[in-house]
Motif scaffolding. Structure first.
Motif, mmCIF file in Angstrom:
data_model
loop_
_atom_site.group_PDB
_atom_site.id
_atom_site.type_symbol
_atom_site.label_atom_id
_atom_site.label_comp_id
_atom_site.label_asym_id
_atom_site.label_seq_id
_atom_site.Cartn_x
_atom_site.Cartn_y
_atom_site.Cartn_z
ATOM 1 N N TRP A 163 63.617 33.505 -0.205
ATOM 2 C CA TRP A 163 64.809 34.897 0.272
ATOM 3 C C TRP A 163 64.837 34.923 2.333
ATOM 4 O O TRP A 163 66.253 35.025 2.534
ATOM 5 C CB TRP A 163 64.356 36.357 0.169
ATOM 6 N N ALA A 164 63.756 35.133 2.888
ATOM 7 C CA ALA A 164 63.909 35.663 4.539
ATOM 8 C C ALA A 164 63.596 34.406 5.570
ATOM 9 O O ALA A 164 63.775 34.449 6.498
ATOM 10 C CB ALA A 164 62.682 36.561 5.038
ATOM 11 N N ARG A 165 63.649 32.989 4.574
ATOM 12 C CA ARG A 165 63.735 32.100 5.466
ATOM 13 C C ARG A 165 64.778 31.846 6.397
ATOM 14 O O ARG A 165 65.783 31.900 6.378
ATOM 15 C CB ARG A 165 63.596 30.971 4.520
ATOM 16 N N ASN A 166 64.800 31.676 8.089
ATOM 17 C CA ASN A 166 65.033 30.944 9.229
ATOM 18 C C ASN A 166 65.853 29.267 9.036
ATOM 19 O O ASN A 166 64.973 29.274 8.665
ATOM 20 C CB ASN A 166 65.026 32.130 10.428
ATOM 21 N N THR A 167 66.955 29.295 9.027
ATOM 22 C CA THR A 167 67.346 27.405 9.190
ATOM 23 C C THR A 167 67.824 27.466 10.359
ATOM 24 O O THR A 167 69.098 28.709 10.750
ATOM 25 C CB THR A 167 67.437 27.665 7.423
ATOM 26 N N MET A 168 68.083 26.748 10.289
ATOM 27 C CA MET A 168 68.759 25.767 11.407
ATOM 28 C C MET A 168 70.406 25.524 11.484
ATOM 29 O O MET A 168 70.424 24.630 9.742
ATOM 30 C CB MET A 168 68.388 24.643 12.094
ATOM 31 N N GLN A 169 71.555 25.760 11.705
ATOM 32 C CA GLN A 169 72.206 25.864 11.516
ATOM 33 C C GLN A 169 73.638 24.126 12.058
ATOM 34 O O GLN A 169 72.950 24.178 13.155
ATOM 35 C CB GLN A 169 73.611 26.750 11.751
ATOM 36 N N ASP A 170 74.574 24.194 11.634
ATOM 37 C CA ASP A 170 75.059 23.038 11.891
ATOM 38 C C ASP A 170 75.354 23.349 13.281
ATOM 39 O O ASP A 170 75.681 22.379 14.016
ATOM 40 C CB ASP A 170 75.937 22.781 10.865
ATOM 41 N N ASN A 171 75.747 24.360 13.754
ATOM 42 C CA ASN A 171 75.689 24.490 15.374
ATOM 43 C C ASN A 171 74.640 24.558 16.444
ATOM 44 O O ASN A 171 74.700 24.263 17.249
ATOM 45 C CB ASN A 171 76.300 25.860 16.223
ATOM 46 N N GLY A 172 73.582 24.188 15.904
ATOM 47 C CA GLY A 172 72.072 23.896 15.875
ATOM 48 C C GLY A 172 71.347 25.154 16.069
ATOM 49 O O GLY A 172 70.681 25.010 17.288
ATOM 50 N N GLU A 173 71.631 26.522 15.966
ATOM 51 C CA GLU A 173 71.651 27.661 16.797
ATOM 52 C C GLU A 173 70.620 28.013 15.145
ATOM 53 O O GLU A 173 71.359 27.975 13.465
ATOM 54 C CB GLU A 173 72.444 28.751 16.344
ATOM 55 N N PRO A 174 69.738 28.760 14.466
ATOM 56 C CA PRO A 174 68.984 29.507 14.324
ATOM 57 C C PRO A 174 69.936 30.349 13.498
ATOM 58 O O PRO A 174 70.919 31.356 13.538
ATOM 59 C CB PRO A 174 68.087 30.573 14.562
ATOM 60 N N ALA A 175 69.843 30.753 12.274
ATOM 61 C CA ALA A 175 71.191 31.797 10.776
ATOM 62 C C ALA A 175 70.728 33.212 11.929
ATOM 63 O O ALA A 175 71.635 34.146 11.290
ATOM 64 C CB ALA A 175 70.248 31.171 10.086
ATOM 65 N N TYR A 176 69.426 33.625 12.261
ATOM 66 C CA TYR A 176 69.416 35.470 12.765
ATOM 67 C C TYR A 176 67.927 34.993 13.418
ATOM 68 O O TYR A 176 67.078 34.008 14.070
ATOM 69 C CB TYR A 176 69.072 35.781 11.339
ATOM 70 N N ASP A 177 68.170 35.754 14.587
ATOM 71 C CA ASP A 177 67.754 36.190 15.264
ATOM 72 C C ASP A 177 66.596 37.433 14.999
ATOM 73 O O ASP A 177 65.127 37.596 16.166
ATOM 74 C CB ASP A 177 67.951 37.031 16.939
ATOM 75 N N VAL A 178 66.371 38.230 14.521
ATOM 76 C CA VAL A 178 65.907 39.792 13.720
ATOM 77 C C VAL A 178 66.024 39.886 12.599
ATOM 78 O O VAL A 178 67.237 39.261 11.663
ATOM 79 C CB VAL A 178 66.874 41.138 15.063
ATOM 80 N N LEU A 179 64.670 40.150 11.867
ATOM 81 C CA LEU A 179 64.353 40.026 10.930
ATOM 82 C C LEU A 179 64.413 42.163 10.626
ATOM 83 O O LEU A 179 62.802 42.435 11.216
ATOM 84 C CB LEU A 179 64.005 39.680 10.097
ATOM 85 N N VAL A 180 64.845 42.749 9.568
ATOM 86 C CA VAL A 180 65.251 43.905 9.510
ATOM 87 C C VAL A 180 63.918 44.399 8.687
ATOM 88 O O VAL A 180 64.977 44.328 7.452
ATOM 89 C CB VAL A 180 65.730 45.352 10.194
ATOM 90 N N ASN A 181 62.977 45.253 8.328
ATOM 91 C CA ASN A 181 62.683 45.658 6.520
ATOM 92 C C ASN A 181 63.110 46.983 6.614
ATOM 93 O O ASN A 181 61.518 46.992 7.533
ATOM 94 C CB ASN A 181 61.037 44.780 6.342
#
Length: 263
Positions: free
Chosen positions: A151-169
């Motif tokens: 559910w929290a997995r970061n993935t590379m987007q089409d623009n070559g950037e990760p989906a997110y930079d900080v994960l808050v719980n």
């Protein structure tokens, strides 16, 4: 992109007492002297982790949401934390990302803690929330979500950037399971190459379950920047964009990750 300053509030909560909790957080936020841009509160910060939504739930027009709007505007900061919300005849453990202008994003907790019967009282969310501020992308989770890495997995987007930079719980995570809490916070930071911020409560709740806090900030290679056990604390820290960019450039692991879709 510039750096981002965040403040974590680790505190005891007044059991099932909305007014007392809002008054307490008023005082704690007013005590913050450092410049900050995001203030992070624990899970169900206005009530504690209660299974009595029929008694405690408010609508999005209720006093707790109105307090968030007022406080965010007054302090010119973003405030985030989760609340018990009733909507459409259902109850949600709902995280709000409240902006100073009164606009907000919402995330309804996806994984309900069946061990405590949360799934019998609250409906599950089905959409992630990735908020943005100053060019930072922030993925927002609630407590038990921490155990589910897909559910929290970061993935590379089409623009070559990760989906997110900080994960808050934000959490009400008991001390008796603090070892998994600490281990999973580090794991989520490492596997997603992000800053991981976990904000937990301390003290006994109304069920006499003790919470040790262990609120933490962990950098993208798993280094523990901040960790606090047992005591209440208000901690402000500046996340470094240069540090994040350097680590991702030196160790470009995300581009090798498996591609998948969550159905």
């Amino acid at each position: 992109m510039s750096d981002l300053t965040v403040t974590l509030i680790q505190t005891q909560l007044h059991w099932e007492d909305i007014d007392a909790n809002l008054a307490m957080f008023d005082q704690k936020i007013d005590s913050i002297k450092e410049r900050t841009e995001v203030i992070i509160l624990p899970e169900m910060f206005s009530t504690g982790f209660s299974m009595k939504p029929e008694k405690l739930a408010q609508t999005m027009d209720g006093s707790a949401v109105q307090w968030m709007k007022k406080k965010a505007k007054e302090k010119n900061v973003i405030i985030t934390g989760s609340l018990i919300i009733e909507e459409g005849g259902q109850y949600f453990n709902r995280l709000l990302w409240m902006l100073p202008n009164g606009q907000y994003g919402i995330y309804d907790k996806r994984h309900r803690f069946g061990f405590a019967g949360e799934d019998n009282h609250y409906a599950a969310g089905d959409k992630r929330l990735i908020a943005q501020v100053k060019g930072w992308k922030i993925c927002l989770n609630v407590c038990y979500d921490l155990r589910f890495p897909v559910w929290a997995r970061n993935t590379m987007q089409d623009n070559g950037e990760p989906a997110y930079d900080v994960l808050v719980n934000v959490a009400n995570w008991p001390e008796r399971r603090s070892t998994p809490w600490r281990a999973l916070l580090q794991a989520r930071a490492i596997e997603n190459q992000v800053y991981m911020i976990g904000v937990n409560r301390v003290g006994n709740d109304g069920n006499d379950i003790y919470h040790s806090g262990d609120s933490s900030i962990i950098d993208p290679v798993g280094e523990i920047v901040y960790h606090k056990s047992h005591d209440e604390d208000i901690f402000t820290y500046t996340l470094s964009r240069a540090h994040l960019t350097e680590l991702r450039g030196k160790f470009p692991f995300l581009k090798d990750a498996d591609k998948f879709m969550i159905l």
